[in-house]
Design a protein around this motif. Structure first.
Motif, short mmCIF file in Angstrom:
data_model
loop_
_atom_site.label_atom_id
_atom_site.label_comp_id
_atom_site.label_asym_id
_atom_site.label_seq_id
_atom_site.Cartn_x
_atom_site.Cartn_y
_atom_site.Cartn_z
N SER A 31 45.89 35.46 40.16
CA SER A 31 45.56 35.55 41.58
C SER A 31 45.34 36.99 42.02
CB SER A 31 46.65 34.89 42.43
OG SER A 31 47.90 35.52 42.21
N SER A 32 46.07 37.96 41.42
CA SER A 32 45.93 39.36 41.83
C SER A 32 44.60 39.96 41.39
CB SER A 32 47.08 40.19 41.28
OG SER A 32 47.01 40.30 39.87
N THR A 33 43.99 39.40 40.35
CA THR A 33 42.72 39.97 39.87
C THR A 33 41.58 39.77 40.86
OG1 THR A 33 42.23 37.94 38.64
CG2 THR A 33 43.35 39.71 37.44
N GLY A 34 41.76 38.87 41.82
CA GLY A 34 40.73 38.67 42.84
C GLY A 34 40.46 39.92 43.66
N VAL A 35 41.39 40.89 43.64
CA VAL A 35 41.17 42.13 44.37
C VAL A 35 39.96 42.89 43.84
CG1 VAL A 35 42.66 43.59 42.91
CG2 VAL A 35 42.34 44.17 45.31
N VAL A 36 39.62 42.69 42.56
CA VAL A 36 38.46 43.37 41.99
C VAL A 36 37.18 42.86 42.65
CG1 VAL A 36 37.18 43.84 39.86
CG2 VAL A 36 39.68 43.68 39.81
N VAL A 37 37.10 41.54 42.87
CA VAL A 37 35.94 40.96 43.54
C VAL A 37 35.85 41.47 44.97
CG1 VAL A 37 34.88 38.80 44.28
CG2 VAL A 37 36.05 38.91 42.08
N THR A 38 36.99 41.51 45.67
CA THR A 38 37.01 41.99 47.04
C THR A 38 36.54 43.43 47.13
OG1 THR A 38 38.81 40.49 47.60
CG2 THR A 38 38.48 42.37 49.06
N CYS A 39 37.01 44.29 46.22
CA CYS A 39 36.61 45.70 46.22
C CYS A 39 35.12 45.86 45.96
CB CYS A 39 37.42 46.47 45.19
SG CYS A 39 39.13 46.77 45.69
N ALA A 40 34.56 45.05 45.08
CA ALA A 40 33.12 45.12 44.81
C ALA A 40 32.32 44.80 46.07
CB ALA A 40 32.75 44.17 43.68
N ALA A 336 33.61 39.85 51.38
CA ALA A 336 34.86 40.47 50.96
C ALA A 336 36.07 39.81 51.62
CB ALA A 336 34.83 41.96 51.28
N LEU A 337 35.95 39.57 52.93
CA LEU A 337 37.06 38.93 53.65
C LEU A 337 37.32 37.53 53.13
CD1 LEU A 337 39.08 38.78 55.98
CD2 LEU A 337 37.19 38.07 57.48
#
Length: 383
Positions: A31-40, A336-337
């Protein structure tokens, strides 16, 4: 232009089929790896905000050359990332640099004859959609075979090749006098949004629809790699091929918009998104329903993008790059949101909660449509 746009936009979506590989390699929770998608997505929105407006006052070839070099450099940095935090920061920089498609799309609309503008925009969107699909299919396959770092190295090579070819093939531009300073150029963006209803409407509509699309699309790999499917990242990435349905449907939508206008296509896209949310919910236990959902969602997001961009390019011929900036910033901030919201929904309620988020966003878009129709009846917009 379509080929270069596809190669560049793929960089924004590289992380999506690799989340499970990030988790294993960098010792992080799925679940924490989703931050990479958000940052992109956030990086892409930032790059569009601060770089794409230059297309209204600067020659595009030098701008594209700088963006290509910066994108290749940041992709190489991501390939060497030692931790999830560094990878997330690198993907934000990748997103900020790889705004090449948003420089090319207004240029294509500028070069196109008015009666074929939507069709030409649709052609570029085919390249964009193909790039997004390829990022999932090729990224998932290469990542499974060679590791996720190899995916970023391959993306750097493809971006360099496509960027160099496109810059050399673009028609020569005359010098463009920069009548507006950079600060004033950026300051004109909120004024453009405040004074142009067509821009406000289209930005909101596609932001809602793209947010709905992103919510399920970014979480899909987590569903496919766990119970009851248990697919590998490579097999899960192959589901991205179903997105070709959107590319196949794009030319017809462009021709329809050139003849009949954009609003029927936008309405259809929102309805398809609503239907796809229901199919996605059933898809947790039914492979057939999951396939239907993916096809519907990809056709919908493609149609909405073509129709809404055609509206703003026709309504604002004097400020296409800036209008595209406002529009795309709204869209990718929403992406992103909604990627972050989808991660939270998945952690709290699993896949059904993510499908509920898509339903809510599509319904909100349908509720906005009567306002848009009333405006266009009183002040018709040609595209």
């Amino acid at each position: 232009m379509a080929l270069c746009s596809g190669a560049a936009v793929a960089n924004v979506y590289l992380a999506q089929p690799l989340l499970e590989l990030f988790a294993r390699s960098l010792h992080a929770s799925p679940s924490s790896t989703g931050v990479v998608v958000t940052c992109a997505q956030l990086g892409y929105a930032t790059g569009i905000m601060f770089l794409v407006p230059l297309g209204d006052v600067r020659r595009r070839k030098p701008l594209l050359a700088v963006l290509t070099v910066a994108t290749v450099a940041t992709l190489l940095g991501a390939a060497a990332a030692p931790s999830l935090a560094v990878l997330a920061a690198a993907t934000a920089l990748i997103g900020g640099a790889t705004v090449i498609p948003q420089v090319l799309v207004p240029l294509a609309a500028e070069l196109a004859p008015p009666e074929r503008r939507a069709s030409i925009v649709a052609s570029i969107q085919i390249g964009l959609m193909t790039g997004i699909i390829a990022s999932r299919v090729v990224g998932g396959t290469v990542g499974e075979l060679l590791g996720w770092r190899a995916v970023y190295l391959l993306a750097a090579a493809l971006t360099a090749a496509a960027g160099i070819a496109t810059i050399n093939l673009l028609p020569r531009e005359h010098a463009r006098p920069a009548a507006t300073g950079y600060g004033a150029l950026l300051a004109s963006l909120p004024r453009l949004l405040a004074t142009e209803p067509v821009l406000r409407h289209s930005s909101l509509l596609h932001a809602l629809l793209f947010g709905a699309y992103t919510a399920t699309w970014t979480s899909l790999v987590l569903v496919l790699t766990h119970e009851p499917f248990h697919y590998s990242s490579a097999i899960a990435g192959l589901f991205g091929l179903l997105g070709l349905a959107g590319a196949i449907a794009a030319p017809w939508a462009g021709r329809f918009i050139d003849r009949r206008g954009a609003l029927p296509i936008i309405t259809a896209a929102l309805l398809l998104t609503l239907l796809s949310a229901g199919a996605y919910a059933l898809g947790q236990t039914s492979l057939a329903a999951m396939i239907v959902a993916i096809v519907l969602a990809n056709v919908a997001v493609q149609w909405s993008q073509i129709a809404n961009q055609a509206r703003i390019f026709t309504a604002l011929p004097h400020a296409r790059s800036r209008a595209n900036t406002v529009y795309m910033v709204a869209v990718f901030l929403s992406g992103a949101l909604c990627a972050a919201l989808a991660a939270a929904c998945y952690a709290a309620g699993g896949w059904p909660a993510v499908c509920g988020l898509q339903t809510l966003l599509a319904t909100a878009g349908l509720l906005v449509m009567p306002v848009v129709r009333r405006h266009d009846r009183t002040q018709p917009t040609p595209a």
